[in-house]
Design a protein around this motif. Structure first.
Motif, PDB file in Angstrom:
ATOM      1  N   VAL A 112      33.969  34.834  34.799  1.00  0.00           N
ATOM      2  CA  VAL A 112      33.056  34.083  35.663  1.00  0.00           C
ATOM      3  C   VAL A 112      33.574  32.662  35.863  1.00  0.00           C
ATOM      4  CG1 VAL A 112      30.751  33.037  35.773  1.00  0.00           C
ATOM      5  CG2 VAL A 112      31.006  35.442  35.129  1.00  0.00           C
ATOM      6  N   ALA A 113      34.024  32.047  34.773  1.00  0.00           N
ATOM      7  CA  ALA A 113      34.555  30.685  34.871  1.00  0.00           C
ATOM      8  C   ALA A 113      35.796  30.645  35.746  1.00  0.00           C
ATOM      9  CB  ALA A 113      34.876  30.153  33.473  1.00  0.00           C
ATOM     10  N   PHE A 114      36.648  31.667  35.631  1.00  0.00           N
ATOM     11  CA  PHE A 114      37.874  31.692  36.436  1.00  0.00           C
ATOM     12  C   PHE A 114      37.561  31.779  37.926  1.00  0.00           C
ATOM     13  CE2 PHE A 114      41.227  34.017  38.644  1.00  0.00           C
ATOM     14  CZ  PHE A 114      42.343  33.258  38.325  1.00  0.00           C
ATOM     15  N   PHE A 115      36.694  32.708  38.297  1.00  0.00           N
ATOM     16  CA  PHE A 115      36.430  32.940  39.720  1.00  0.00           C
ATOM     17  C   PHE A 115      35.520  31.878  40.340  1.00  0.00           C
ATOM     18  CE2 PHE A 115      37.704  37.245  38.376  1.00  0.00           C
ATOM     19  CZ  PHE A 115      38.711  37.453  39.300  1.00  0.00           C
ATOM     20  N   LEU A 116      34.752  31.161  39.498  1.00  0.00           N
ATOM     21  CA  LEU A 116      33.893  30.092  40.020  1.00  0.00           C
ATOM     22  C   LEU A 116      34.435  28.711  39.662  1.00  0.00           C
ATOM     23  CD1 LEU A 116      30.311  31.512  39.261  1.00  0.00           C
ATOM     24  CD2 LEU A 116      31.633  31.655  41.390  1.00  0.00           C
ATOM     25  N   SER A 117      35.705  28.669  39.272  1.00  0.00           N
ATOM     26  CA  SER A 117      36.272  27.403  38.799  1.00  0.00           C
ATOM     27  C   SER A 117      36.222  26.318  39.855  1.00  0.00           C
ATOM     28  CB  SER A 117      37.716  27.616  38.327  1.00  0.00           C
ATOM     29  OG  SER A 117      38.523  28.096  39.399  1.00  0.00           O
ATOM     30  N   ARG A 118      36.436  26.676  41.104  1.00  0.00           N
ATOM     31  CA  ARG A 118      36.425  25.665  42.163  1.00  0.00           C
ATOM     32  C   ARG A 118      35.068  24.980  42.262  1.00  0.00           C
ATOM     33  NH1 ARG A 118      38.789  27.409  47.867  1.00  0.00           N
ATOM     34  NH2 ARG A 118      40.611  27.542  46.482  1.00  0.00           N
ATOM     35  N   GLN A 119      34.001  25.729  42.028  1.00  0.00           N
ATOM     36  CA  GLN A 119      32.659  25.159  42.103  1.00  0.00           C
ATOM     37  C   GLN A 119      32.273  24.414  40.820  1.00  0.00           C
ATOM     38  OE1 GLN A 119      33.397  28.357  42.860  1.00  0.00           O
ATOM     39  NE2 GLN A 119      33.060  28.390  45.065  1.00  0.00           N
ATOM     40  N   ALA A 169      36.794  28.545  28.833  1.00  0.00           N
ATOM     41  CA  ALA A 169      37.597  28.779  30.026  1.00  0.00           C
ATOM     42  C   ALA A 169      37.579  27.568  30.953  1.00  0.00           C
ATOM     43  CB  ALA A 169      37.082  30.010  30.758  1.00  0.00           C
ATOM     44  N   LEU A 170      36.414  26.975  31.162  1.00  0.00           N
ATOM     45  CA  LEU A 170      36.327  25.798  32.028  1.00  0.00           C
ATOM     46  C   LEU A 170      37.076  24.609  31.440  1.00  0.00           C
ATOM     47  CD1 LEU A 170      32.612  25.927  33.244  1.00  0.00           C
ATOM     48  CD2 LEU A 170      34.672  26.449  34.562  1.00  0.00           C
ATOM     49  N   THR A 171      37.005  24.457  30.119  1.00  0.00           N
ATOM     50  CA  THR A 171      37.746  23.377  29.467  1.00  0.00           C
ATOM     51  C   THR A 171      39.247  23.566  29.665  1.00  0.00           C
ATOM     52  OG1 THR A 171      36.019  23.107  27.793  1.00  0.00           O
ATOM     53  CG2 THR A 171      38.185  22.200  27.276  1.00  0.00           C
ATOM     54  N   ALA A 172      39.708  24.798  29.536  1.00  0.00           N
ATOM     55  CA  ALA A 172      41.128  25.081  29.744  1.00  0.00           C
ATOM     56  C   ALA A 172      41.546  24.767  31.176  1.00  0.00           C
ATOM     57  CB  ALA A 172      41.419  26.545  29.415  1.00  0.00           C
ATOM     58  N   VAL A 187      43.342  31.393  30.953  1.00  0.00           N
ATOM     59  CA  VAL A 187      41.895  31.191  31.049  1.00  0.00           C
ATOM     60  C   VAL A 187      41.148  32.224  30.207  1.00  0.00           C
ATOM     61  CG1 VAL A 187      39.908  31.246  32.610  1.00  0.00           C
ATOM     62  CG2 VAL A 187      42.015  30.106  33.314  1.00  0.00           C
ATOM     63  N   LEU A 188      41.546  33.491  30.350  1.00  0.00           N
ATOM     64  CA  LEU A 188      40.854  34.553  29.610  1.00  0.00           C
ATOM     65  C   LEU A 188      41.081  34.413  28.103  1.00  0.00           C
ATOM     66  CD1 LEU A 188      41.541  37.668  31.883  1.00  0.00           C
ATOM     67  CD2 LEU A 188      39.433  36.333  31.692  1.00  0.00           C
ATOM     68  N   VAL A 189      42.312  34.110  27.708  1.00  0.00           N
ATOM     69  CA  VAL A 189      42.621  33.998  26.279  1.00  0.00           C
ATOM     70  C   VAL A 189      41.881  32.815  25.654  1.00  0.00           C
ATOM     71  CG1 VAL A 189      44.440  33.454  24.613  1.00  0.00           C
ATOM     72  CG2 VAL A 189      44.841  35.175  26.387  1.00  0.00           C
TER      73      VAL A 189
END
Length: 210
Positions: free
Chosen positions: A78-85, A23-26, A37-39
């Motif tokens: 988790v990666a989606f909602f914390l992506s900014r950090q 997810a973070l890589t995407a 992100v989820l997919v």
């Protein structure tokens, strides 16, 4: 803790780690919405295991146990909602990737051994389990898969090494509960050292420098 419980725990931990990594890589490399992100997190987390189970001739574990899909979706969420950090931090992504690679490599090898495959075949299936999901993700993102890139700094090699450390002792009748942990730690250590010291596999003669 029984061997079966240990293997399941490691498998779910690897699923979570790869989902976060995918997810973070995407998020970092493409403009994707929450569905993307989820997919992509889900594909990174379960892709290698699905390929392995298909080659083993069994129904993929992902479709038999709800915990795999749930764990993968939670990791991607988790990666989606914390992506900014997290998106501006390269190290967390690499660490999560190394964790997922290590755990999936040894889990893939143990499942192949349990299915009656020989040590070489088990080690190869372990490596495929480790690199398969990330390869599918990179293809969908229109990138050269990490496993094929000269800039990846030993990606498939640590996975194969960790899988071999599980498969070879099994041929001598050694139980593989604690050996799986050792194999995962060795794979993780080699991968992290390769990233720190920029170790790379040999490239064809005459190739441009990295």
């Amino acid at each position: 803790m029984s061997t079966k419980t240990l293997i399941l725990a490691l498998d779910l931990l690897g699923t979570f780690a790869f989902a976060v990594d995918g997810a973070l890589t995407a998020i970092r490399t493409a403009r994707v919405d929450i569905v993307g992100v989820l997919v992509l997190g889900l594909i990174t987390a379960i892709g290698g295991g699905v390929i392995r189970d298909v080659l083993l001739g069994v129904t993929p574990a992902t479709f038999q146990d709800w915990r795999y899909l749930t764990t993968a979706l939670v990791g991607a969420g988790v990666a989606f909602f914390l992506s900014r950090q997290l998106t501006h931090l390269a190290k967390p992504i690499l660490v999560f990737d190394a964790i997922g690679l290590s755990l999936f490599a040894v889990i893939g090898a143990t499942k192949a051994l349990a299915a009656g495959f020989g040590p070489l075949q088990a080690a190869l299936l372990g490596m495929i389990t480790g690199v398969g999901g990330g390869t599918i993700r990179d293809v969908l993102l229109n990138r050269v898969p990490t496993v094929f890139s000269a800039n990846s700094h030993l990606y498939a090699v640590p996975a194969l090494l960790g899988a071999l450390l599980v498969a070879i002792p099994h041929t001598f009748g050694l139980t593989w509960g604690w050996i799986a942990v050792v194999g995962a730690l060795v794979c993780f250590g080699v991968r992290i050292l390769a990233l720190l010291y920029r170790w790379s596999a040999p490239v064809p003669p005459g190739s441009p420098p990295l």
